[in-house]
Design an enzyme around this catalytic site. Structure first.
Site, short mmCIF file in Angstrom:
data_model
loop_
_atom_site.label_atom_id
_atom_site.label_comp_id
_atom_site.label_asym_id
_atom_site.label_seq_id
_atom_site.Cartn_x
_atom_site.Cartn_y
_atom_site.Cartn_z
N LYS A 73 48.80 -17.66 5.32
CA LYS A 73 49.34 -17.67 3.97
C LYS A 73 48.74 -16.55 3.14
CE LYS A 73 50.33 -22.64 3.78
NZ LYS A 73 50.06 -23.92 3.08
N HIS A 110 41.34 -21.21 6.12
CA HIS A 110 41.17 -21.68 4.76
C HIS A 110 40.23 -20.80 3.94
CE1 HIS A 110 42.37 -26.03 6.07
NE2 HIS A 110 43.41 -25.23 5.93
N TYR A 124 36.53 -7.75 10.73
CA TYR A 124 35.40 -7.52 11.62
C TYR A 124 34.06 -7.47 10.90
CZ TYR A 124 39.14 -6.57 14.85
OH TYR A 124 40.27 -6.69 15.62
N ARG A 171 49.43 -22.63 12.19
CA ARG A 171 50.63 -23.24 11.63
C ARG A 171 51.84 -22.84 12.45
NH1 ARG A 171 47.53 -20.92 7.58
NH2 ARG A 171 46.68 -22.37 6.02
N HIS A 231 52.37 -29.53 12.96
CA HIS A 231 51.21 -29.69 12.09
C HIS A 231 50.27 -30.76 12.61
CE1 HIS A 231 49.63 -28.03 8.41
NE2 HIS A 231 49.22 -29.22 8.03
N ARG A 253 47.78 -29.07 14.63
CA ARG A 253 46.78 -28.40 13.78
C ARG A 253 45.72 -29.40 13.32
NH1 ARG A 253 45.95 -23.88 10.45
NH2 ARG A 253 45.46 -24.31 8.27
#
Length: 319
Positions: A175, A274, A283, A151, A248, A251
């Site tokens: 986010k 997401h 990791y 983003r 965007h 993206r």
């Protein structure tokens, strides 16, 4: 040719994806739903010559998807599904390469305003030219946008300590302060190295004034999301791209091009951030080597160099 053959071909494609390609059931179902909509449209307009569609036929289908009130990313996904379907038909010697090529036509993708074809992405990325005041910085920013699918806020807040040029990946804070690992392809690595070590007269990062973020102004202050939006608009105008293109859009294009190349939805989901990935689980929950392999195989600019220290040092990014 009858439309019943189209329905049969769609069923054969779904079986191929599930049994021979071993794709996840939800992925196969998503492709299947998109192609059922294609069959619905073909029946509606009595389009029986589906094995040899012309560009105008595919454009009519995109128009139908618009009329169905689908969002641009959803329309893009339908085109990706269609391209995968015609690749299957080509393999079965029922369609030719020309049809697959049509589905990558810039003229067709221009009808999906939030997704750019790879050729348009390349035109945007190469719009900053030597001699521009911030050539190295702007080229590196655009490469990073497309290479990672990040983003706008994630790119401008990217810190030097989170850029691992020797290992070809970066850590991104998204986010909800969730952190993820995203691979970097060779073009993005080259652009970032050139910018981080470049002279300020060419738009390089040094000297920086002590800022810990990657992308800074001439005085060393962090750039804002508004700055990035303005830069994308500036270079879109120079490259002759629509004024509706935004960070965007890059993206959306990143994700669409990966899926078009055959990447599975789960891997793309991880790279887009997401998934619920906590800082301490980076990791253990994300296999970085697997994501790098997926990125290298399917992303148009994802040819990573061999693992190991980068030329000129283990980690060019300053600490």
């Amino acid at each position: 040719m009858s439309l019943s053959e189209l329905v049969s071909d769609v069923a054969a494609f779904r079986n191929y994806m599930l049994s021979e390609r071993g794709m996840a059931d939800n992925t196969v179902q998503a492709y299947g739903r998109d192609l059922e909509r294609y069959a619905k449209w073909a029946a509606l307009v009595k389009f029986e010559e589906y094995l040899k569609p012309a560009l105008k036929d595919l454009a009519r289908y995109v128009g139908f998807l618009h009329d169905e009130k689908l969002a641009p990313p959803s329309i893009a996904r339908h085109l990706v599904s269609l391209k995968m379907f015609y690749r299957f038909l080509r393999m079965e010697e029922r369609a030719d390469a020309a049809t697959v090529d049509l589905l990558g036509s810039p003229k067709l993708w221009e009808r999906v305003p939030e997704v750019l074809p790879p050729t348009a992405v390349e035109a945007l990325i190469t719009a900053p030219q030597a001699g521009d005041r911030f050539f190295l910085r702007d080229r590196a920013m655009l490469e990073t946008l497309y290479a990672t699918g990040c983003r706008a806020s994630e790119v401008v807040n990217l810190k030097l300590v989170d850029v691992y040029l020797d290992a070809a990946f970066l850590k991104c804070v998204g986010k909800g302060s969730k952190q993820r690992v995203v691979p970097l392809g060779r073009p993005a690595l080259a652009a970032l190295r050139a910018y981080i070590s470049g002279a300020s007269a060419e738009g390089g990062r040094s000297p920086t004034g002590g800022a810990d973020v990657v992308f800074v102004s001439k005085t060393g202050r962090p750039l804002t999301r508004i700055h990035l939006w303005a830069l994308v608009k500036k270079y879109c105008k120079r490259a002759g791209l629509p004024s509706t293109v935004s960070p965007h859009t890059m993206r959306h294009s990143f994700a669409t091009h990966l899926l078009s190349g055959g990447a599975d939805l789960r891997s793309v989901q991880e790279m887009l951030g997401h998934a619920s990935i906590q800082t301490t689980q980076i990791y253990t929950h994300i296999d970085r080597d697997r994501l790098k392999a997926i990125h290298r195989q399917f992303h148009p600019k994802g040819q990573n160099p061999p693992d190991g220290p980068a030329p000129g040092g283990e980690k060019p990014a300053a600490q």
